[in-house]
Design an enzyme around this catalytic site. Structure first.
Site, PDB file in Angstrom:
ATOM      1  N   LYS A 199       0.996  -1.245   0.139  1.00 47.18           N
ATOM      2  CA  LYS A 199      -0.197   0.000   0.136  1.00 47.18           C
ATOM      3  C   LYS A 199       0.998   1.148  -0.241  1.00 47.18           C
ATOM      4  CE  LYS A 199      -3.857   2.370   2.316  1.00 47.18           C
ATOM      5  NZ  LYS A 199      -4.720   2.271   3.635  1.00 47.18           N
ATOM      6  N   ARG A 209     -10.532  10.580   1.651  1.00 48.35           N
ATOM      7  CA  ARG A 209     -10.421  11.007   2.846  1.00 48.35           C
ATOM      8  C   ARG A 209     -11.713  11.772   3.051  1.00 48.35           C
ATOM      9  NH1 ARG A 209      -3.817  12.485   2.671  1.00 48.35           N
ATOM     10  NH2 ARG A 209      -3.126  10.243   2.785  1.00 48.35           N
ATOM     11  N   ARG A 220       1.101   9.843   5.908  1.00 47.56           N
ATOM     12  CA  ARG A 220       1.478   8.524   6.164  1.00 47.56           C
ATOM     13  C   ARG A 220       2.753   7.782   5.542  1.00 47.56           C
ATOM     14  NH1 ARG A 220      -4.813   7.682   5.288  1.00 47.56           N
ATOM     15  NH2 ARG A 220      -5.812   8.235   7.379  1.00 47.56           N
ATOM     16  N   LYS A 251      -1.915  -1.670  -3.800  1.00 47.05           N
ATOM     17  CA  LYS A 251      -2.910  -0.441  -3.689  1.00 47.05           C
ATOM     18  C   LYS A 251      -2.211   0.894  -3.868  1.00 47.05           C
ATOM     19  CE  LYS A 251      -6.230   1.987  -0.842  1.00 47.05           C
ATOM     20  NZ  LYS A 251      -7.053   1.858   0.527  1.00 47.05           N
ATOM     21  N   TYR A 316     -15.097   1.081  -7.337  1.00 44.65           N
ATOM     22  CA  TYR A 316     -16.179   1.659  -6.926  1.00 44.65           C
ATOM     23  C   TYR A 316     -17.300   1.504  -8.044  1.00 44.65           C
ATOM     24  CZ  TYR A 316     -13.535   3.800  -3.405  1.00 44.65           C
ATOM     25  OH  TYR A 316     -12.869   4.036  -2.121  1.00 44.65           O
TER      26      TYR A 316
END
Length: 326
Positions: A199, A209, A220, A251, A316
């Site tokens: 990731k 977000r 991050r 990802k 999605y």
């Protein structure tokens, strides 16, 4: 140039839709698609996500309907993300048996049973007031080992709610082993672990977000993988496999097809890829401006991810793509 030239004519196998379909090297199937879905506590109507046209924060009722729609479309799975009303430093709602994510798991399992593989995000970022994926140390850094304790608790609570697969997405060192051990010791040996193996700290998470009402300040980069590195993903793969991962993931998907190919070539377990929010949003924005053909682009992006080696794709567009494939 002789009359026989050219005697090799690849175009023969491109001449009609039927021929192209017959010789296609890569095929998409609805069962390979996984629908990410957001459920928000304290709302009475679904709330549209402005940066992700067509995607909403669901109520518990509309989530159940979305799960049924996905099952009826032949989609393979659904990945649930919970958005609580109250956040705190340790993400306590993530381990509350009556927290929104656990309620959503029970709702969806009750609604669709085994028609869909019900998955849940196992991470603290939706539940913490600082927006990071773990517990913070005194200096503000993410405390890897303290976070593992919380992940173990989350895994058991989600399993008790009836989830089929947990998806640890925090990129903490040792997270798969800790989660596997916690599940087994609690009697949940049948719950599978989908490891977010590679990731990356991508710039394309912005719409997500918004989708999860993130409280994150900063980034991050100290725990998600550096976009410059590919070989490192294979090291993460080796570790996740040794720790007991049942499936692995790359990802984002579209900007990391080279990494996906390397992971797929090396992995003895199923490989997934997550077509993330920014990838979705870019296509939707370009299509809305008339710059690209929307439906063709959706299927082309998914085909590219499948061609690179993903056996499952979180997208999605899962339900819409399933309809386009029929």
């Amino acid at each position: 140039m002789s009359a026989e030239f050219p005697y090799v004519r690849p175009r023969r196998l491109r001449s009609t839709p039927a021929v192209r379909r017959l010789v296609a090297e890569t095929r998409l199937h609805p069962a390979e698609l996984i629908l990410p879905a957001f459920v928000r506590e304290g709302i009475t109507e679904p709330k549209p996500i402005s940066s992700m046209p067509g995607v909403v924060q669901h109520t518990r009722d509309t989530l159940r309907k979305a799960a049924v729609e996905a099952a009826e479309a032949g989609v393979g799975g659904i990945m649930l993300f919970g958005l609580p009303e109250v956040k705190d430093a340790t993400g306590s709602e993530g381990t509350n048996p009556e927290g929104i994510l656990q309620q959503a798991i029970r709702d969806v399992v009750a609604e669709v049973g085994d028609q869909l593989v019900v998955m849940s995000d196992l991470c603290l970022d939706e539940f913490t007031d600082h927006g990071h994926c773990g517990v913070l140390a005194a200096d503000g850094s993410v405390d890897n080992d303290a976070t593992l304790v919380r992940y173990a608790e989350m895994a058991v609570v989600q399993a008790e709610a009836g989830v089929h697969v947990v998806g640890p997405s925090g990129m903490m060192d040792g997270q798969i082993a800790v989660i596997r051990r916690a599940l087994d010791e609690a009697g949940h040996q049948g719950v599978a672990v989908l490891a977010y193996t590679a990731k990356y700290a991508s710039a394309l998470y912005g719409p997500f977000r918004e989708a999860v009402n993130s409280s994150l300040q900063g980034d991050r980069k100290t725990y998600q993988q550096d976009p410059a590195n590919a070989r490192e993903a294979l090291r993460e793969l080796e570790l996740d496999l040794a720790e007991g991962a049942d499936m692995v993931m790359v990802k984002p998907a579209m900007l990391y097809l080279d990494v996906l190919r390397q992971v797929a070539d090396a992995s003895p377990v199923p490989v997934s890829a997550y077509q993330i929010s920014g990838e979705y949003a870019m296509v939707e924005a370009a299509a809305a401006n008339g710059w690209i053909e929307r439906e063709r682009t959706i299927l082309e992006t998914l085909t590219s991810i499948r061609r690179a080696g993903a056996e499952q794709i979180l997208t999605y567009w899962a339900v819409e793509a399933a309809a386009l494939l029929k």
